[in-house]
Design an enzyme around this catalytic site. Sequence first.
Site, mmCIF file in Angstrom:
data_model
loop_
_atom_site.group_PDB
_atom_site.id
_atom_site.type_symbol
_atom_site.label_atom_id
_atom_site.label_comp_id
_atom_site.label_asym_id
_atom_site.label_seq_id
_atom_site.Cartn_x
_atom_site.Cartn_y
_atom_site.Cartn_z
ATOM 1 N N SER A 1 -8.892 -10.089 30.197
ATOM 2 C CA SER A 1 -8.256 -8.322 29.932
ATOM 3 C C SER A 1 -6.697 -8.902 30.035
ATOM 4 O O SER A 1 -6.276 -8.971 31.353
ATOM 5 C CB SER A 1 -8.793 -7.511 30.791
ATOM 6 N N HIS B 1 -9.226 -8.238 25.491
ATOM 7 C CA HIS B 1 -9.841 -7.619 26.183
ATOM 8 C C HIS B 1 -8.412 -6.258 25.965
ATOM 9 O O HIS B 1 -7.533 -7.013 27.056
ATOM 10 C CB HIS B 1 -10.676 -7.241 27.093
ATOM 11 N N ASP C 1 -7.046 -2.695 27.790
ATOM 12 C CA ASP C 1 -6.650 -1.361 27.836
ATOM 13 C C ASP C 1 -5.536 -0.573 28.102
ATOM 14 O O ASP C 1 -4.686 -0.738 28.357
ATOM 15 C CB ASP C 1 -6.821 -1.645 29.643
ATOM 16 N N MET D 1 -4.711 3.041 28.254
ATOM 17 C CA MET D 1 -4.585 4.262 29.180
ATOM 18 C C MET D 1 -3.178 5.066 29.205
ATOM 19 O O MET D 1 -1.921 4.802 28.556
ATOM 20 C CB MET D 1 -4.804 3.707 30.909
ATOM 21 N N HIS E 1 -9.950 -0.957 24.714
ATOM 22 C CA HIS E 1 -11.147 -0.619 25.526
ATOM 23 C C HIS E 1 -9.902 1.179 25.637
ATOM 24 O O HIS E 1 -9.419 1.062 26.342
ATOM 25 C CB HIS E 1 -11.124 -0.701 26.345
ATOM 26 N N MET F 1 -9.231 4.595 27.186
ATOM 27 C CA MET F 1 -8.938 5.125 28.391
ATOM 28 C C MET F 1 -8.549 6.285 28.385
ATOM 29 O O MET F 1 -7.351 6.261 29.221
ATOM 30 C CB MET F 1 -9.124 4.027 29.615
ATOM 31 N N MET G 1 -18.792 0.107 32.988
ATOM 32 C CA MET G 1 -17.060 0.353 33.876
ATOM 33 C C MET G 1 -17.819 -0.313 35.707
ATOM 34 O O MET G 1 -18.493 0.661 36.820
ATOM 35 C CB MET G 1 -16.503 1.357 34.131
ATOM 36 N N GLY H 1 -8.612 2.667 36.072
ATOM 37 C CA GLY H 1 -7.088 2.964 35.880
ATOM 38 C C GLY H 1 -6.432 2.074 36.349
ATOM 39 O O GLY H 1 -5.334 2.021 36.037
ATOM 40 N N PHE H 2 -6.962 0.618 37.305
ATOM 41 C CA PHE H 2 -6.432 -0.991 37.571
ATOM 42 C C PHE H 2 -7.251 -1.564 37.699
ATOM 43 O O PHE H 2 -7.969 -1.495 38.497
ATOM 44 C CB PHE H 2 -6.075 -0.280 38.825
ATOM 45 N N GLY H 3 -6.323 -2.823 38.514
ATOM 46 C CA GLY H 3 -6.409 -3.482 37.524
ATOM 47 C C GLY H 3 -6.975 -4.220 39.189
ATOM 48 O O GLY H 3 -6.047 -3.905 40.029
ATOM 49 N N GLY H 4 -7.983 -5.499 39.907
ATOM 50 C CA GLY H 4 -7.561 -6.269 40.700
ATOM 51 C C GLY H 4 -8.931 -5.082 41.881
ATOM 52 O O GLY H 4 -8.733 -5.305 42.858
ATOM 53 N N ASP I 1 -16.776 -4.303 32.975
ATOM 54 C CA ASP I 1 -15.439 -4.418 33.076
ATOM 55 C C ASP I 1 -14.951 -4.370 34.344
ATOM 56 O O ASP I 1 -15.948 -3.259 34.825
ATOM 57 C CB ASP I 1 -14.745 -3.580 32.458
ATOM 58 N N GLY I 2 -14.388 -5.267 35.384
ATOM 59 C CA GLY I 2 -14.153 -4.978 36.634
ATOM 60 C C GLY I 2 -14.687 -5.833 37.851
ATOM 61 O O GLY I 2 -15.496 -6.172 38.302
ATOM 62 N N GLY I 3 -13.833 -6.336 37.897
ATOM 63 C CA GLY I 3 -13.884 -7.057 39.612
ATOM 64 C C GLY I 3 -14.409 -8.239 39.188
ATOM 65 O O GLY I 3 -15.067 -8.703 40.236
ATOM 66 N N GLY J 1 -9.928 -9.779 34.686
ATOM 67 C CA GLY J 1 -8.265 -9.738 34.201
ATOM 68 C C GLY J 1 -7.396 -10.703 35.381
ATOM 69 O O GLY J 1 -7.539 -11.330 35.838
ATOM 70 N N SER J 2 -8.337 -10.035 36.820
ATOM 71 C CA SER J 2 -6.769 -10.643 37.746
ATOM 72 C C SER J 2 -7.547 -12.324 37.908
ATOM 73 O O SER J 2 -7.125 -13.598 38.363
ATOM 74 C CB SER J 2 -7.689 -9.879 38.722
#
Length: 221
Positions: A11, A36, A38, A40, A69, A71, A140, A145-148, A178-180, A200-201
Amino acid sequence: MKKNKKIIAPSILSADFFNLQQQIRYIEIGGADWIHCDIMDGQFVPNLTFGSMVIKSLKKNSNLPLDVHLMIEKPENLVDDFISAGADFITVHQEAVVHLHRLIQYIKSKNVFAGVSINPSTPLCSLENILEYVDMILIMSVNPGFGGQEFISSSIQKIANLSEIREKKGLDFYIQVDGGISKNNIKSISEAGCNVFVAGSSIFHSDNISASTAELKNIVN
């Protein structure tokens, strides 16, 4: 079958946009499968990112499929911009679309793969009548809304339940998460039934972007 493929989709939300072209090269070297993106709007989620011009630029500078994606509220108003820019996949949120079946069919009519995403608090039953029409379902595993953010552990069961539904119905959509996602949990996410991993992170904030991409890919393949 689609569901048997394991795909790493870094991402770029977590990338350094000042050096984005170089960072894309790093993930390509590491064996990334998709990019990917994102999108927003600051309304559906509390953040504002980028628009179709970035997608158009990425299309010119990378051969990797672009996984967009959305959002955003009322994605039907902007979906043509992203199709024209070169998106290969477009995923919209179940929570943001009134006429979901219509929009999915429209995206597919433009020879673009169509997906539907749900937030952590949205139950799988909300997807019951759309599953046979989609190319991908995005679970999700953080609040968008936010990465990390930290992976929400209950997402594992949600992924497993969706995978079971896919098997029982004989369907062939991708299950994306997607996420973490990190090297510490990607194996269990894969075992639950996920086959597209958005990271991502854990990739772009590492000391070696190429090596981190390759490490995630090696764990699930």
